[in-house]
Each structure stands twice: as C-alpha cells, then as structure tokens.
Design a protein around this motif. Structure first.
Motif, mmCIF file in Angstrom:
data_model
loop_
_atom_site.group_PDB
_atom_site.id
_atom_site.type_symbol
_atom_site.label_atom_id
_atom_site.label_comp_id
_atom_site.label_asym_id
_atom_site.label_seq_id
_atom_site.Cartn_x
_atom_site.Cartn_y
_atom_site.Cartn_z
ATOM 1 N N GLY A 1 0.834 -1.211 0.000
ATOM 2 C CA GLY A 1 0.000 0.000 0.000
ATOM 3 C C GLY A 1 0.860 1.249 0.000
ATOM 4 O O GLY A 1 1.978 1.250 0.529
ATOM 5 N N HIS A 2 0.358 2.295 -0.636
ATOM 6 C CA HIS A 2 1.139 3.531 -0.734
ATOM 7 C C HIS A 2 0.251 4.725 -1.057
ATOM 8 O O HIS A 2 -0.846 4.573 -1.594
ATOM 9 N N PHE A 3 0.760 5.897 -0.725
ATOM 10 C CA PHE A 3 0.317 7.141 -1.348
ATOM 11 C C PHE A 3 1.230 7.348 -2.548
ATOM 12 O O PHE A 3 2.307 6.744 -2.634
ATOM 13 N N HIS A 4 0.848 8.219 -3.458
ATOM 14 C CA HIS A 4 1.795 8.604 -4.489
ATOM 15 C C HIS A 4 2.674 9.736 -3.961
ATOM 16 O O HIS A 4 2.223 10.570 -3.170
ATOM 17 N N ALA A 5 3.951 9.715 -4.371
ATOM 18 C CA ALA A 5 4.889 10.740 -3.906
ATOM 19 C C ALA A 5 4.395 12.121 -4.341
ATOM 20 O O ALA A 5 4.464 13.086 -3.576
ATOM 21 N N ALA B 1 -3.765 10.333 -9.698
ATOM 22 C CA ALA B 1 -4.776 9.278 -9.611
ATOM 23 C C ALA B 1 -4.270 8.011 -10.311
ATOM 24 O O ALA B 1 -3.170 7.995 -10.876
ATOM 25 N N GLU B 2 -5.068 6.951 -10.271
ATOM 26 C CA GLU B 2 -4.654 5.662 -10.835
ATOM 27 C C GLU B 2 -5.887 4.799 -11.086
ATOM 28 O O GLU B 2 -6.901 4.972 -10.406
ATOM 29 N N TYR B 3 -5.792 3.871 -12.054
ATOM 30 C CA TYR B 3 -6.833 2.858 -12.260
ATOM 31 C C TYR B 3 -6.319 1.486 -11.856
ATOM 32 O O TYR B 3 -5.179 1.134 -12.174
ATOM 33 N N TYR B 4 -7.169 0.707 -11.171
ATOM 34 C CA TYR B 4 -6.940 -0.726 -10.965
ATOM 35 C C TYR B 4 -8.136 -1.442 -11.583
ATOM 36 O O TYR B 4 -9.269 -0.955 -11.466
ATOM 37 N N ALA B 5 -7.902 -2.593 -12.197
ATOM 38 C CA ALA B 5 -9.000 -3.398 -12.751
ATOM 39 C C ALA B 5 -8.751 -4.866 -12.407
ATOM 40 O O ALA B 5 -7.619 -5.350 -12.500
ATOM 41 N N ALA C 1 -4.377 6.870 -0.323
ATOM 42 C CA ALA C 1 -3.520 5.677 -0.275
ATOM 43 C C ALA C 1 -4.332 4.474 -0.719
ATOM 44 O O ALA C 1 -5.551 4.434 -0.526
ATOM 45 N N HIS C 2 -3.672 3.478 -1.318
ATOM 46 C CA HIS C 2 -4.383 2.323 -1.840
ATOM 47 C C HIS C 2 -3.595 1.048 -1.597
ATOM 48 O O HIS C 2 -2.367 1.042 -1.634
ATOM 49 N N ARG C 3 -4.373 -0.017 -1.354
ATOM 50 C CA ARG C 3 -3.815 -1.337 -1.043
ATOM 51 C C ARG C 3 -4.803 -2.359 -1.560
ATOM 52 O O ARG C 3 -6.013 -2.118 -1.547
HETATM 53 FE FE FE2 Z 1 -0.452 3.663 -6.847
#
Ligand code: FE2
Length: 188
Positions: free
Chosen positions: A93-97, A102-106, A141-143
């Motif tokens: 898991g992380h925040f972006h620096a 933003a980001e996509y996960y699928a 943040a995302h994990r």
């Molecule tokens: Fe990310």
C-alpha cells in the motif's frame, strides 16, 4: 537499456484470461513475507511463517523513464491467497509521492478488496471481482487484499511521475484492516 525508451514504443501484450504481461522491456518485482516486516498486525504469526513465501509480484511496463511528466505506466499484480493470523495477504500500500496523481486498478481474476485511505486516515473498501474497475483518486492511499482462495490478478495504469510513498504506510498503516470473521472478510 537503450531500446527501452522510445518516442513510439511497440505495443506490449496482455493475456486477458490470466492478466499475464509480456513484451519488450517488461520488468518484474516480487515481494515476500520477509520483505513485509511490520505490515501485518499479528507479528507472532508473521514470524512463524516462511519468510521466502511470495505474497505478490508486479510485472510492469515503463515506456518512458520514471518521473516523466505526462507519461503513463501499465502493470499487472498477482497477489497470492493466504493469511497472517486472521489478516488476509495484501500489498504494502502507498500514497503517491506526488499526492494528487490518480490511478486505475482493474480486476482480472480472483476476489478481493480494494482499500482506500484518505490523508486523515479515513479508510474504506470496495469489493474486487473479475471486471471491476477501481478509480483511485489523488491524495488517497491504496492497497489490495486477497480475500479469496485463488491468486488475485489486477491490472493498473498510473502516472509516470506519481512515484510511491511507502514510508507513510510503514509508520502509520491504514486506518482499518481486512480480517476473516466467521469465514467472511470483515473490515475492522
Ligand atoms: Fe499507486
């Protein structure tokens, strides 16, 4: 590698049934239990497990150098099923620096949970199953957590200058954890 960064890169290849990524310049990184020290709540359970156990691997394509403004990366993550104590296997898991990226996960295969945490540690989740597309807003943040019995395979695309801030998660963690309760995943 002189051939890796091109103005007009050749296409890479995704096997949509498995999420497998192949093509020129694909890189890979593997995370084992031993490399995820301090991530899981039950430290005694973590210590009792084989540290070389693979938790997840990421295969990724960086058609432009890391840090390039305005570029995009593409990656596939394979997160193994398993638990440390009552807590499901998950990514670091992380925040972006650069926080606002933003980001996509699928989701390609498997079942799991996408965990989100705002900068004030407010934490929420979305169910992941084949076909779900998750938009990760900037400053969140995302994990990913594998709550199923088979590998969880996801594809992602993110900004080439987003970077990763892992340290904030290492020191403070997420506001909630995904654990098993009476056989079902539960965010506590
Ligand atoms: Fe990310």
């Amino acid at each position: 590698m002189s051939t890796q960064f091109k103005v007009n890169p050749q296409p890479t290849f995704v096997d949509w049934s498995t999420g497998d990524l192949s093509g020129e310049g694909i890189e890979e990184s593997v995370k084992t239990l031993g490399q995820l020290a301090g991530l899981f709540k039950d430290e005694a359970a973590w210590r009792s497990m084989d540290p070389v156990t693979e938790v997840y691997r990421v295969r990724f394509w960086r058609p432009v150098p890391e840090g390039t403004s305005g570029g995009l990366f593409w990656g596939a993550t394979i997160l193994q099923p398993g638990r440390v104590g009552d807590e499901y296997f998950m990514t670091h898991g992380h925040f972006h620096a650069i926080r606002d990226r933003a980001e996509y996960y699928a989701t390609v295969k498997g079942t799991g949970a996408m965990l989100f945490m705002g900068e004030e540690e407010h934490t929420w989740s979305q169910t992941m199953k084949p076909g779900t597309v998750h938009y990760i807003p900037g400053k969140v943040a995302h994990r990913v957590v594998n709550t199923g019995h088979e590998p969880l395979v996801i594809l992602a695309s993110w900004h080439s200058d987003a970077g990763h801030d892992y340290a904030s998660i290492r020191t403070k963690g997420f506001g909630k954890r995904m654990v098993v309760r009476e056989g079902e995943p539960c965010l506590v």
